[in-house]
Design an enzyme around this catalytic site. Structure first.
Site, PDB file in Angstrom:
ATOM      1  N   ASP A 177      24.201  19.620   8.242  1.00 14.31           N
ATOM      2  CA  ASP A 177      23.241  19.904   9.177  1.00 14.31           C
ATOM      3  C   ASP A 177      23.395  19.175  10.536  1.00 14.31           C
ATOM      4  O   ASP A 177      22.842  18.729  11.398  1.00 14.31           O
ATOM      5  CB  ASP A 177      21.835  19.148   9.020  1.00 14.31           C
ATOM      6  CG  ASP A 177      21.002  20.041   8.148  1.00 14.31           C
ATOM      7  OD1 ASP A 177      20.489  21.202   8.550  1.00 14.31           O
ATOM      8  OD2 ASP A 177      20.468  19.605   7.168  1.00 14.31           O
ATOM      9  N   GLU A 198      18.445  28.254   7.929  1.00 12.84           N
ATOM     10  CA  GLU A 198      17.712  27.693   7.296  1.00 12.84           C
ATOM     11  C   GLU A 198      16.103  27.978   7.438  1.00 12.84           C
ATOM     12  O   GLU A 198      15.503  27.075   8.066  1.00 12.84           O
ATOM     13  CB  GLU A 198      17.727  25.905   7.017  1.00 12.84           C
ATOM     14  CG  GLU A 198      17.361  25.386   6.179  1.00 12.84           C
ATOM     15  CD  GLU A 198      17.617  24.037   5.881  1.00 12.84           C
ATOM     16  OE1 GLU A 198      17.518  23.196   4.622  1.00 12.84           O
ATOM     17  OE2 GLU A 198      18.349  23.102   6.689  1.00 12.84           O
ATOM     18  N   HIS A 218      14.894  25.771  -1.291  1.00 11.13           N
ATOM     19  CA  HIS A 218      13.632  25.644  -0.615  1.00 11.13           C
ATOM     20  C   HIS A 218      12.572  26.756  -1.032  1.00 11.13           C
ATOM     21  O   HIS A 218      11.333  26.693  -0.794  1.00 11.13           O
ATOM     22  CB  HIS A 218      13.859  25.630   0.923  1.00 11.13           C
ATOM     23  CG  HIS A 218      14.200  24.218   1.607  1.00 11.13           C
ATOM     24  ND1 HIS A 218      13.474  23.236   1.631  1.00 11.13           N
ATOM     25  CD2 HIS A 218      15.443  24.109   1.953  1.00 11.13           C
ATOM     26  CE1 HIS A 218      14.156  22.385   2.085  1.00 11.13           C
ATOM     27  NE2 HIS A 218      15.392  22.912   2.306  1.00 11.13           N
ATOM     28  N   ASP A 262      24.385  18.733   1.980  1.00  7.73           N
ATOM     29  CA  ASP A 262      23.163  18.344   3.061  1.00  7.73           C
ATOM     30  C   ASP A 262      23.436  16.993   3.704  1.00  7.73           C
ATOM     31  O   ASP A 262      22.675  16.261   4.295  1.00  7.73           O
ATOM     32  CB  ASP A 262      21.902  18.273   2.295  1.00  7.73           C
ATOM     33  CG  ASP A 262      20.870  18.457   2.870  1.00  7.73           C
ATOM     34  OD1 ASP A 262      20.968  18.855   4.190  1.00  7.73           O
ATOM     35  OD2 ASP A 262      19.516  18.243   2.537  1.00  7.73           O
TER      36      ASP A 262
END
Length: 418
Positions: free
Chosen positions: A45, A146, A214, A343
């Protein structure tokens, strides 16, 4: 010279190399493997970390040539032996008033400027391009959206993101969409709506990977029913070990064998450690009790929760627990269906032993100690996701000959007025 003598001579010639390998440490073995197979991480990220830094949107101010306040910089990437990275161009699902598309385009701009700025990074949109960049000593770089909220229910927007270099889209983030249920959102559709299925079909036609991190298990299942290409989970772990909605159930892991997809195991402590999962559940119960005792008194609730936290510190997740998730997925889905999706720069707490992007070799050394073969370590590092990228391109080329870009709308397919 007869065959027997030739075989003896061949073995003799190989003996020094075999002896050297037998004496190498597990960490040295891990590093040797990562020097010849690209380690590909499914989710970092950094673009969002830059956006929320002191100088938001300023890629130059967040200098990767220096030690950064986050988890990622060039020196640590070098130590971590990263071969390629999907840079997440995440936007929150609650930014609708700011305009999802505008913010998404800004994040894509940040991602692309990061890649353009540093010669150590190279824009790579295909598996062959990643392999070439790796041979040249560069870190292959791709983008991943995302959360399907970014397309604002528009297949045209989806195609535009692909043209800008996006090579996967996570169907949802934490918010249930008009066309897909999220793992952490309210289940409104029982998985994908007909328009959601059309999103998957159009992603297949483009060659954009369908990312199921997710999403709810029902959405996972529906996507597997529809897709003609392998799916990925860019940053998820095993629900059988850490029972949280964000992780992948065994029933879905078993289906990856026929789909060909890959679960890229994440380093989020709350998705890794069963002890943290249990502690978080206990804290929720305590919080509910405190709010009952202090209704409409936020200050008191926060004070009591802080006091409870001070005497009940959360345990730390460990590298060994990450290895447990990887081994579980390998056991259920098979060695062809597991990868790495750290992540980094998307988490506030880190795993002990996996604190930043410099630490990947330590994880491969742990798996080597557990008896993993060199072939399976190479699959985990990058060969599995390279195969998925190759297959997605093959499927896309076929589908582009069979059908034109979809012009379907959510109103037409789901009866929603948007």
């Amino acid at each position: 010279m007869n065959r027997h003598i030739m075989a003896v001579l061949a073995i003799a010639a190989l003996a020094p190399a075999l002896a050297a390998q037998s004496n190498e440490s597990h960490l040295d073995r891990a590093r040797r493997i990562l020097r010849s197979t690209p380690l590909i991480d499914g989710h970092n990220d950094l673009p969002w970390e830059i956006r929320r830094a002191a100088a938001p949107l300023d890629v130059d101010a967040y200098d990767l040539r220096k030690t950064t306040p986050g988890h990622t910089d060039l020196e640590r990437l070098r130590k971590g032996m990263l071969g390629a990275q999907f840079w997440s161009v995440y936007i929150p699902g609650d930014m609708k008033d700011s305009g999802f598309a505008r913010v998404q385009l800004e994040q894509i701009d940040i991602g692309r400027r990061i890649i353009d700025k540093y010669p150590q990074l190279e824009w790579t949109l295909t598996a062959p391009a990643i392999r070439t960049a790796f041979r040249d000593g560069k870190i292959g770089s791709l983008l991943g959206v995302e959360g399907g909220h970014a397309i604002e229910n528009s297949l045209g927007a989806l195609r535009t993101y692909y043209d800008l270099g996006v090579r996967y889209m996570t169907l949802t983030h934490n918010v249930t969409l008009d066309w897909a249920d999220a793992a952490m959102g309210e289940p409104l559709h029982g998985g994908l709506t007909p328009f959601g299925e059309e999103v998957v079909r159009e992603m297949n036609r483009l060659g954009m990977l369908v990312d199921l991190s997710h999403v709810s298990p029902a959405t996972m299942s529906d996507a597997l029913n529809v897709t003609e290409a392998p799916v990925i989970f860019s940053h998820s772990s095993a629900r059988a070990i850490a029972d949280v909605p964000r992780n992948v159930p065994d029933s879905i892991l078993r289906r990856l064998k026929s789909n060909g997809g890959v679960v890229m195991v994440t380093f989020v402590p709350g998705f890794i450690s069963p002890e943290i999962v249990a502690g978080a559940a206990r804290r929720q119960i305590i919080g509910a009790e405190i709010r009952t005792r202090f209704p409409n008194d936020t200050v008191a609730v926060n004070r009591e929760l802080a006091a409870w936290d001070s005497t009940h510190p959360m345990p730390r997740a460990t590298l060994a627990q990450v290895a447990d998730h990887i081994e579980h997925i390998k056991r259920i889905a098979g060695p062809d269906h597991v990868g790495i999706g750290g992540d980094f720069d998307g988490i506030d707490e880190v795993i002990v032993g996996l604190e930043d992007v410099s630490t990947y070799p330590a994880l491969f050394a742990e798996l080597s100690r557990r008896g993993w073969t060199e072939l399976d370590l190479r699959k985990l590092a990058g060969e599995n996701i390279l195969r998925v990228l190759d297959r997605a391109d093959v499927v896309a080329k076929r589908l582009q000959k069979e059908r034109k870009p979809s012009t379907k709308t959510i109103g037409e397919m789901d009866g929603k007025r948007m």
